[in-house]
Design a protein around this motif. Structure first.
Motif, PDB file in Angstrom:
ATOM      1  N   ILE A 151       1.653  10.075   2.792  1.00 18.51           N
ATOM      2  CA  ILE A 151       1.581   8.773   3.450  1.00 18.51           C
ATOM      3  C   ILE A 151       1.544   8.948   4.969  1.00 18.51           C
ATOM      4  O   ILE A 151       0.784   8.273   5.664  1.00 18.51           O
TER       5      ILE A 151
ATOM      6  N   LYS B 140      -1.862   9.643   6.159  1.00 12.46           N
ATOM      7  CA  LYS B 140      -2.704   8.434   6.204  1.00 12.46           C
ATOM      8  C   LYS B 140      -2.340   7.598   7.438  1.00 12.46           C
ATOM      9  O   LYS B 140      -3.204   7.033   8.096  1.00 12.46           O
ATOM     10  N   PHE B 141      -1.050   7.530   7.728  1.00  9.37           N
ATOM     11  CA  PHE B 141      -0.592   6.799   8.918  1.00  9.37           C
ATOM     12  C   PHE B 141      -1.230   7.406  10.165  1.00  9.37           C
ATOM     13  O   PHE B 141      -1.761   6.720  11.034  1.00  9.37           O
TER      14      PHE B 141
ATOM     15  N   ALA C 102       7.584   7.028  -2.621  1.00  9.07           N
ATOM     16  CA  ALA C 102       7.037   7.254  -1.285  1.00  9.07           C
ATOM     17  C   ALA C 102       7.987   8.087  -0.432  1.00  9.07           C
ATOM     18  O   ALA C 102       7.567   8.676   0.559  1.00  9.07           O
TER      19      ALA C 102
ATOM     20  N   ASP D 202       0.818  -1.221   0.000  1.00  3.92           N
ATOM     21  CA  ASP D 202       0.000   0.000   0.000  1.00  3.92           C
ATOM     22  C   ASP D 202       0.843   1.258   0.000  1.00  3.92           C
ATOM     23  O   ASP D 202       0.603   2.186  -0.761  1.00  3.92           O
ATOM     24  N   TRP D 203       1.841   1.302   0.895  1.00  2.00           N
ATOM     25  CA  TRP D 203       2.596   2.556   1.000  1.00  2.00           C
ATOM     26  C   TRP D 203       3.416   2.832  -0.253  1.00  2.00           C
ATOM     27  O   TRP D 203       3.668   3.967  -0.603  1.00  2.00           O
TER      28      TRP D 203
ATOM     29  N   SER E 121      -3.851   4.359   9.158  1.00  2.00           N
ATOM     30  CA  SER E 121      -3.320   3.301   8.266  1.00  2.00           C
ATOM     31  C   SER E 121      -1.928   2.897   8.735  1.00  2.00           C
ATOM     32  O   SER E 121      -0.916   3.350   8.206  1.00  2.00           O
TER      33      SER E 121
ATOM     34  N   ALA F 233       7.181   3.467   5.360  1.00  2.82           N
ATOM     35  CA  ALA F 233       7.575   4.667   4.611  1.00  2.82           C
ATOM     36  C   ALA F 233       8.146   5.745   5.526  1.00  2.82           C
ATOM     37  O   ALA F 233       9.015   6.523   5.120  1.00  2.82           O
TER      38      ALA F 233
ATOM     39  N   TYR G 130       0.725   4.063  -2.885  1.00  6.48           N
ATOM     40  CA  TYR G 130      -0.075   5.239  -2.541  1.00  6.48           C
ATOM     41  C   TYR G 130       0.296   6.507  -3.332  1.00  6.48           C
ATOM     42  O   TYR G 130      -0.586   7.225  -3.819  1.00  6.48           O
TER      43      TYR G 130
ATOM     44  N   MET H 183       1.259   1.729   6.773  1.00  8.60           N
ATOM     45  CA  MET H 183       2.092   2.674   6.022  1.00  8.60           C
ATOM     46  C   MET H 183       3.408   2.973   6.746  1.00  8.60           C
ATOM     47  O   MET H 183       4.211   3.767   6.278  1.00  8.60           O
TER      48      MET H 183
END
Ligand code: FAD
Ligand code: SF4
Ligand code: SF4
Lengths: 461, 292
Positions: free
Chosen positions: B41, B44-45, B32, A23-24, B49, B55, A27, B52
């Motif tokens: 990202i 989102k973390f 990323a 996913d990462w 999430s 990253a 993204y 993630m």
């Protein structure tokens, strides 16, 4: 369609390091810089991720990946810098993104001829820095200079801030390599100009990854100019400024960088009333001086006196984030739409479109500047601030209104941002039904199994 | 420190003006890691999430994005907060006293343990104190002032760029390691082959020329200068060791691996040594010179 098989074989070809499935890793590719998706993300939304990302390390691998995609019925979208503003690089959920950033070589093809050989994944800024170290320049400065890459720029037929002096990217591309699904790697060798049936390289400049994947470009570099002088002046109205600009261009003495602001944008950017014009004139010093003198006669002012206006703009020319952030904090989104129009209807279009846009709900500001000029016409660049509330409706009404005006005044729907997803529905307004059909047939011929961005012409996915 | 969500939102709104300055992204092609995407990202973390997280460790904290950003936005700082690396608990740096005499107090700021040779070399002129540079720099870069008990200390000796900046802002007089190196005749240590000078990523741009000039005066002009991040810090070498090597090799790609590398970053030194470079900080040079 077998995505699993595709990824398995792609991994065999590239190694697992260059096939991204988590996913990462996926993204970042969920969008480009299409504002509607940016604002959606800021409000907590999440665009759909591609099913995976492949990063070929050579031109041969690009060709093999297209072949693999064809065999497994997989759709591919090419990804450059992701700075496109119309959704051209945005994948659907089950598409695969091909990130070309590993094609990152820069070398002279022929230094004497000033032709540089560049991989499609090279950042424009990196290339310009490389050239500058050798006293050369591409002089291609779109405002996305720090974010855009060569393959993406060519694919959208980009143009830079020094366009009156140095043209658009189409004037720099001397040759190309393109991986075409139905043919394989097409090598179009660099040439100053040719007359050999269709100029093949031009078919892919502005092709937006629909007809093939650009892997390599041969670009013309210039010598850095001896002199570079800033100029500026203020006219009573945008109408006046446009008239002056036309005369300057017609007499073939335009500044190499030339920008003309309407009465709405001038106070905002420069804190002055009226209509501001700024420019940078480059070249041999004596020629530069003579040009500026000629410009002064046309505009009836001393262009040197407004140099600080040009300075002010130059110091911020790639800084988009300051203004975007200020607006965002006020709950506003920002859209830019560029079109081109012959001189004969330029002001009428401006006047009529400003009235129509002014009537829209939730649109707080509309301004225009002209920054690309031709013997036959001009590009108008609209800057529009609107409320982020109900963004979908507002966004569409802005576009429909302006594209309606463009169509009414026989202008072109895009000057340099391209079509992407946003403009696809207005395509017939540009080329008519038969022209659009021709584009679609070309697509079918070059990409018969619809591997590349197949949805564009109502393709299979 | 600015609220992390605002920092990250700004990068989400930005097309990525700074991306070509990020050594991690340029070396690895991992999108990323490009600052604007890293922020997307990270957001989102933050919103839950947790898958993630990998990253977040792609940032070395080199600050190149901050220097290139028109808004001076600190995405690296927000990311560090998210990965739980706030050095709140260690804002108090423990100063160790090594010698006790009536000479003026000198604080050595170093990532290494107190070193006998340095104590021997400098102990005659100073009363020596020692502190871990990591604590000081991390605290400083996280936007807090390091709490240091500087009683009895008149001078500071630091060779780590991370620590030099906050300390030079303090009242205490900075003893240049260069002066000591000169008196010890350190030039001969580097051999006839010359040396590569590594100016670390965090070096504030306004000090760059002075640093290069000062070092050249003492050690002779470097054969080549490498500026940028070799990914020694930020937890990256621990979480993504292979990528850390890729980044270091990318930054060092135009250097001669047979030449010693003098660096102002102790993290860089460690990573370069793993790659087979002979790498030394200025304190290492002082130590070696003192030993001979
Ligand atoms: C702040 C800002 C300012 C801008 N200013 C300008 C400007 O002044 N002038 C201008 O012209 N544009 C401008 N743009 C638009 C944008 O930068 C350009 O369209 C640019 O050319 C896109 O390049 P990219 O590498 O980011 O391409 P992407 O966004 O990655 O891709 C653009 C399109 O090209 C396709 N593509 C990408 N690489 C390849 C390839 N190798 N082969 C085939 N197809 C490919 C993609 O699929 C997509 O359809 C601006 C954008 C932003 C965000
Ligand atoms: S750090 Fe600044 S330049 Fe970089 S992505 Fe964030 S806002 Fe943009
Ligand atoms: S601090 Fe350095 S490594 Fe981290 S995002 Fe910024 S440029 Fe990249």
């Amino acid at each position: 369609m077998s995505l699993d098989k595709f990824f398995e074989e792609a991994t065999g070809l590239l190694g697992s390091r260059w096939v991204l499935l988590s996913d990462w890793q996926r993204y970042p590719y969920s969008r480009d810089y299409w504002p509607i998706l940016v604002y959606k993300e800021l409000s907590g939304g999440r665009a759909s991720l591609p099913s995976g990302v492949v990063l070929p390390g050579s031109e041969g691998e690009v060709v093999e990946l297209l072949e693999l995609a064809g065999r497994h019925g997989v759709q591919i979208v090419a990804y450059g810098g992701g700075s496109g503003v119309l959704g051209g690089a945005v994948p659907d959920k089950n598409w695969v993104v091909m990130d070309l950033s590993r094609l990152d070589w820069i070398d002279w093809y022929d230094e004497e001829s000033g032709i540089v050989d560049v991989g499609a994944g090279v950042y424009l800024k990196t290339l310009e820095e490389w050239l500058n170290k050798q006293g050369k320049t591409l002089r291609h400065f779109p405002q996305s200079f720090p974010e855009a890459v060569i393959g993406g720029l060519i694919s959208t037929r980009s143009i830079g801030q020094y366009s009156t002096g140095y043209g658009g990217i189409e004037d720099l591309v001397r040759g190309l390599n393109v991986a075409v699904p139905s043919v394989g790697l097409v090598r179009i060798k660099p040439s100053p100009r040719r007359s050999v049936l269709l100029p093949l390289e031009q078919m892919f400049i502005g092709g937006e990854g629909l007809y093939g994947v650009i892997t390599r470009a041969y670009l013309s570099a210039y010598d850095l100019p001896e002199c570079s002088e800033k100029v500026g002046w203020i006219s009573a109205s945008f109408k006046n400024s446009l008239g002056n600009a036309r005369s300057i261009v017609r007499r073939r003495i335009p500044p190499d960088l030339f920008r003309v602001y309407d009465e709405k944008e001038s106070p905002l950017h420069f804190g002055v009333d009226g209509s501001v014009s700024i420019g940078v004139v480059e070249g041999e010093c004596n020629v530069v001086e003579a040009k500026i003198e000629g410009i002064g006669k046309i505009v009836n002012a001393d262009p040197w006196e407004g140099a600080e206006l040009a300075d002010k703009w130059l110091s911020k020319r790639f800084n988009v984030i300051s203004d975007l952030w200020k607006l965002y904090e006020l709950g506003m989104g920002f859209e830019t739409i560029e079109i081109s129009v012959p001189w004969g209807s330029a002001y009428d279009l401006y006047d009529s479109s400003m009235k129509s846009l002014g009537k829209l709900d939730r649109v707080f500001f509309t301004g225009v500047h002209a920054s690309h000029f031709y013997q036959s016409g001009v590009a108008l660049y609209y800057t529009i601030a609107y409320s982020l509330e109900n963004i979908g409706d507002t966004y569409n009404s802005i576009w429909d209104t302006l594209m309606g005006e463009v169509s009414k005044h026989s202008a072109s729907i895009s000057h340099h941002h391209g079509v992407g997803r946003m403009r696809a529905k207005y395509l017939e307004a540009e080329y008519g039904p038969s022209g659009t059909e021709l584009l679609s047939k070309l697509k079918n011929c070059l990409d018969p199994t619809s591997i590349l961005r197949d949805k564009f012409f109502g393709g299979k996915s | 420190m600015t609220e992390p969500r605002n920092v990250l939102n700004m990068c989400v709104l930005c097309p990525g003006i700074c991306v070509t300055e990020c050594p991690v992204y340029m070396a690895t092609h991992i999108r990323a890691s490009a600052p604007n995407n890293l922020a997307r990202i990270a957001l989102k973390f933050m919103e839950g999430s947790k898958d993630m997280e990998d990253a977040l460790w792609l940032c070395t904290g080199c600050r190149s994005c901050e220097y290139a950003c028109p808004m001076g936005n600190k995405v690296w700082e927000a990311v560090r907060v998210l990965r739980g690396q706030e050095y709140i608990s260690s804002t108090e740096a423990r100063v160790e006293r090594l010698t006790n005499n009536s000479k003026p107090g000198l604080l050595v700021v170093s990532p290494s343990k107190p070193n006998v040779n340095i104590v021997k070399t400098l102990g005659g002129d100073y009363s020596l104190y020692w502190v871990d540079s990591g604590v000081i720099s991390e605290t400083y870069w996280s936007g807090r002032n390091p709490i240091l008990n500087l009683n009895g200390i008149e001078f500071i000796l630091a060779d780590d760029m991370d620590a030099l900046t906050p300390l030079s802002l303090s009242e205490k007089r900075l003893v240049s390691p260069l002066k000591i190196l000169k008196s010890l005749g350190a030039k001969r240590l580097l051999g006839d082959n010359g040396y590569t000078l590594h100016i670390p990523c965090k070096t504030p741009r306004e000090y760059r020329d002075d640093i290069i000039g000062g070092i050249s005066q003492v050690l002779g002009s470097p054969e080549s200068i490498v500026e940028g991040c070799v990914a020694g810090g930020g937890g990256l070498p621990v979480k993504h060791p292979d990528l850390a090597r890729e980044i270091a090799m990318y930054t060092m790609r135009n250097t001669n691996p047979g030449r010693p590398v003098v660096t102002l970053c102790s993290n860089a030194k460690m990573l370069l040594r793993k790659l087979g470079y002979q790498s030394l900080t200025l304190l290492d040079l002082i130590e070696e010179a003192a030993q001979r």
